[in-house]
Structures are given as C-alpha cells and as structure tokens.
Design a protein around this motif. Structure first.
Motif, short mmCIF file in Angstrom:
data_model
loop_
_atom_site.label_atom_id
_atom_site.label_comp_id
_atom_site.label_asym_id
_atom_site.label_seq_id
_atom_site.Cartn_x
_atom_site.Cartn_y
_atom_site.Cartn_z
N VAL A 40 0.82 -1.21 0.00
CA VAL A 40 0.00 0.00 0.00
C VAL A 40 0.86 1.27 0.00
CG1 VAL A 40 -1.94 -1.13 1.14
CG2 VAL A 40 -0.20 0.00 2.53
N LYS A 41 2.18 1.12 0.08
CA LYS A 41 3.02 2.31 0.08
C LYS A 41 3.98 2.36 -1.11
CE LYS A 41 6.56 0.48 3.26
NZ LYS A 41 7.25 0.69 4.55
N ARG A 42 4.14 1.25 -1.82
CA ARG A 42 4.98 1.28 -3.02
C ARG A 42 4.41 0.31 -4.04
NH1 ARG A 42 8.19 -3.22 -3.20
NH2 ARG A 42 8.47 -4.39 -1.26
N ARG A 43 4.64 0.59 -5.28
CA ARG A 43 4.08 -0.23 -6.37
C ARG A 43 4.63 -1.65 -6.29
NH1 ARG A 43 3.32 1.87 -12.41
NH2 ARG A 43 1.41 2.57 -11.41
N SER A 44 3.72 -2.61 -6.35
CA SER A 44 4.15 -4.01 -6.26
C SER A 44 3.21 -4.86 -7.10
CB SER A 44 4.13 -4.49 -4.81
OG SER A 44 2.82 -4.42 -4.27
N HIS A 45 3.66 -6.05 -7.40
CA HIS A 45 2.86 -6.98 -8.18
C HIS A 45 1.79 -7.63 -7.30
CE1 HIS A 45 5.16 -6.71 -11.86
NE2 HIS A 45 6.28 -6.86 -11.17
N LEU A 46 0.75 -8.10 -7.94
CA LEU A 46 -0.35 -8.76 -7.24
C LEU A 46 0.16 -10.00 -6.51
CD1 LEU A 46 -3.88 -9.47 -8.71
CD2 LEU A 46 -2.60 -11.28 -7.58
N ARG A 47 -0.26 -10.14 -5.27
CA ARG A 47 0.12 -11.31 -4.47
C ARG A 47 -1.14 -12.12 -4.16
NH1 ARG A 47 4.41 -12.55 -1.00
NH2 ARG A 47 5.26 -10.45 -1.24
N LEU A 69 -7.61 -2.86 7.97
CA LEU A 69 -6.30 -2.40 8.43
C LEU A 69 -5.46 -1.87 7.27
CD1 LEU A 69 -5.40 -5.25 10.97
CD2 LEU A 69 -5.99 -2.88 11.52
N LEU A 70 -5.51 -2.57 6.15
CA LEU A 70 -4.76 -2.11 4.98
C LEU A 70 -5.33 -0.81 4.42
CD1 LEU A 70 -4.11 -5.48 3.09
CD2 LEU A 70 -2.45 -4.11 4.35
N ARG A 71 -6.65 -0.68 4.48
CA ARG A 71 -7.26 0.56 3.99
C ARG A 71 -6.77 1.75 4.83
NH1 ARG A 71 -12.47 0.76 1.65
NH2 ARG A 71 -13.17 -0.98 2.94
N GLY A 72 -6.75 1.55 6.14
CA GLY A 72 -6.28 2.62 7.02
C GLY A 72 -4.80 2.93 6.79
N LYS A 73 -4.01 1.88 6.58
CA LYS A 73 -2.58 2.08 6.32
C LYS A 73 -2.37 2.81 5.00
CE LYS A 73 1.71 -0.62 6.76
NZ LYS A 73 2.08 -0.08 8.07
N ALA A 74 -3.18 2.46 4.00
CA ALA A 74 -3.08 3.12 2.70
C ALA A 74 -3.42 4.61 2.81
CB ALA A 74 -4.00 2.44 1.69
N GLU A 75 -4.44 4.92 3.58
CA GLU A 75 -4.82 6.32 3.77
C GLU A 75 -3.67 7.12 4.37
OE1 GLU A 75 -8.35 6.32 6.12
OE2 GLU A 75 -9.64 5.64 4.48
N CYS A 79 -3.06 6.99 -0.13
CA CYS A 79 -3.60 6.10 -1.16
C CYS A 79 -5.03 5.71 -0.83
CB CYS A 79 -2.75 4.84 -1.28
SG CYS A 79 -1.03 5.14 -1.76
N ASP A 80 -5.77 5.41 -1.85
CA ASP A 80 -7.16 4.96 -1.70
C ASP A 80 -7.23 3.48 -2.08
OD1 ASP A 80 -9.88 4.59 -1.58
OD2 ASP A 80 -10.37 5.92 -3.25
N LEU A 81 -7.44 2.63 -1.07
CA LEU A 81 -7.54 1.19 -1.31
C LEU A 81 -9.01 0.79 -1.39
CD1 LEU A 81 -6.25 -1.65 -1.51
CD2 LEU A 81 -6.36 -1.77 0.99
N ARG A 82 -9.41 0.22 -2.50
CA ARG A 82 -10.78 -0.22 -2.71
C ARG A 82 -10.85 -1.74 -2.49
NH1 ARG A 82 -13.79 3.57 -5.71
NH2 ARG A 82 -12.98 5.64 -5.15
N ILE A 83 -11.91 -2.19 -1.80
CA ILE A 83 -12.06 -3.59 -1.43
C ILE A 83 -13.25 -4.21 -2.15
CG2 ILE A 83 -12.22 -5.22 0.48
CD1 ILE A 83 -9.83 -3.30 0.71
N ALA A 84 -13.07 -5.43 -2.66
CA ALA A 84 -14.19 -6.20 -3.22
C ALA A 84 -14.23 -7.55 -2.53
CB ALA A 84 -14.03 -6.38 -4.72
N TYR A 85 -15.42 -7.90 -2.03
CA TYR A 85 -15.61 -9.21 -1.41
C TYR A 85 -16.73 -9.94 -2.15
CZ TYR A 85 -17.39 -12.76 1.78
OH TYR A 85 -17.84 -13.95 2.32
N VAL A 86 -16.45 -11.17 -2.59
CA VAL A 86 -17.44 -11.95 -3.33
C VAL A 86 -17.49 -13.36 -2.75
CG1 VAL A 86 -18.16 -12.86 -5.57
CG2 VAL A 86 -17.03 -10.64 -5.45
#
Length: 244
Positions: A40-47, A69-75, A79-86
């Motif tokens: 969430v703080k530097r560009r990285s590949h999908l894990r 937790l990651l959303r808060g860390k990104a803020e 950064c704006d972290l968007r979450i999708a749950y399916v």
C-alpha cells in the motif's frame, strides 16, 4: 425512547460484524499484514494467498479485518484502497456476475454488453487512471472450482498484472478463502503457477478459545451482567464439539 436494559450494541452479534480484535487469530492476521503492508506504500505486483479452514474458524472475518487495516494504512500514505468481497457460493457460477460484482464494488461501475475479460480490463484501467489500489477477497472458492472447473476464475484473477500495459494492475492482492486445503486439486497447471502455494491454516477453535471469543463479543454487545459466565461456557462447550 429509553435505552436498552440489556444491549450496548446488538449489531455486534451479527454474523457480518467484524470486531477490531479477533481473539486467537492474531498470528494469521499478523502474517497477512506482513505480506501486504508494503504493497500500500509502493508499487508491487499482485500477491495471491489462500486462507484455509473449516466452517466458523475465522477465515472471512480475518480477511475483512485485514482489508480494513490495509485501507487505514493506505490512507496514511495518501492512497485509496478499494475492497471487493465476493462469496462464490452465493454469487453463482457466471464469470460475468462475479467480475461485475468486483468492478461495481471497487469502481462503482455497472456495465452491460461486456464480456468477463472486458470487465476485468475495465477494472484495471480504472485503478490505474484514478491512481487507486484494489484488494479482492474471494470466499467459498473451493465450492466454485469443484462445481464449475471450466470457468477458470483463479486464472483470470491471478493474472491481472498481465492485462496492465506497465505490468502493474494496481490490484495488490487476491485472497482466496476455502474450507478444504485440497481444493487446488481442481486447478490446472496454469492456474497453480500464478496462484502460488501460500496457504494460511485456520484450525478449529478449542472450547477455551471459543469462551474467549464469546466473552469478548458479549462485552461489546451486552451490558455488564446481562450474560452469565455459565451461559458462555455452556455455548462454547457445545460449539466446540463436532456435530454427531
């Protein structure tokens, strides 16, 4: 209207409620944070990572708590972290419905006339053009892969970076939640190659652990003295025993 004589917050009893503290899942959550916190703080590949365990072992709650937790860390990094749950058992077999749900949750976009791959391309284009990050949580993945092995959802979601012109889709992770650790037997070699082998185990709770969880949840939901320790112990003992 007078306040309840029993409840502090009855919403805390909902199965959908995710508390700030997850007793006896601290190890799993800490490991997940170690995997994704830098993303969430530097560009990285999908894990990609798998959460594996039986019903009621805290897999989904842990994934959702991680997301917050990651959303808060990104803020904190601007950064704006968007979450999708399916949940694939509820969403149905169609790749279009699955990907459309992901796109709608992350980008608030509903489209018609697109194919599944076009939906994912739209998702990646949105994240890159808007400089946002995405995290995808897929629940009941073992059910879906067993019932609909030809859909190849795992293949598509773990290769999102390949659809981006610069090799970074801005989706930092895909979390797959399964009950059976052998669910990967339903995947082909191409899917396995990008899924990876990171499986985080969620063992069943002991009676004592369930008492801790119930006590904490009661403290959030009920006023002091509303639920006795005997009741909590009785429920924990029953819940810790497998059905006959």
């Amino acid at each position: 209207m007078s306040s309840s004589r029993i409840f502090i917050n009855r919403d805390c009893l909902s199965p959908a409620y995710v508390p700030e503290v997850l007793p006896h899942r601290e190890v799993q959550l800490k490991f997940l944070m170690s995997l994704f916190s830098d993303s969430v703080k530097r560009r990285s590949h999908l894990r990609s990572v798998q959460l594996v365990g039986g019903v009621g072992t805290g897999k989904t709650a842990t994934a959702k708590r991680l997301a917050e937790l990651l959303r808060g860390k990104a803020e904190g990094y601007g950064c704006d972290l968007r979450i999708a749950y399916v949940n694939l058992r509820k969403q149905g077999p169609s790749k279009f419905l699955i990907y459309n749900s992901i796109l709608n949750q992350i980008a608030n976009i509903n489209v018609r006339g697109y194919g599944p791959e076009e939906l994912l391309n739209t998702l990646v284009k949105f994240l890159i053009s808007e400089s946002k990050l995405g995290l995808i949580i897929i629940d009941e993945v073992d059910y879906h892969c067993k019932q609909y092995p030809k859909e190849k959802v795992i293949y598509d979601l773990t290769r999102l970076d390949e659809t981006a012109p610069n090799g970074y889709s801005n989706v930092i992770g895909a979390i797959f939640i399964a009950r059976n650790p052998k669910w990967i037997q339903h995947l082909d070699e191409a899917e396995l190659s990008t899924l990876g082998r990171i499986q985080i185990k969620f063992p069943s709770y002991s009676s004592k652990q369930l008492r801790d969880i119930l006590t904490y949840r009661c403290e959030l939901a009920f006023k002091p003295g509303a639920v006795s320790e005997d009741v909590i112990e009785f429920i924990a003992d029953i819940a810790s025993k497998p059905p006959v």
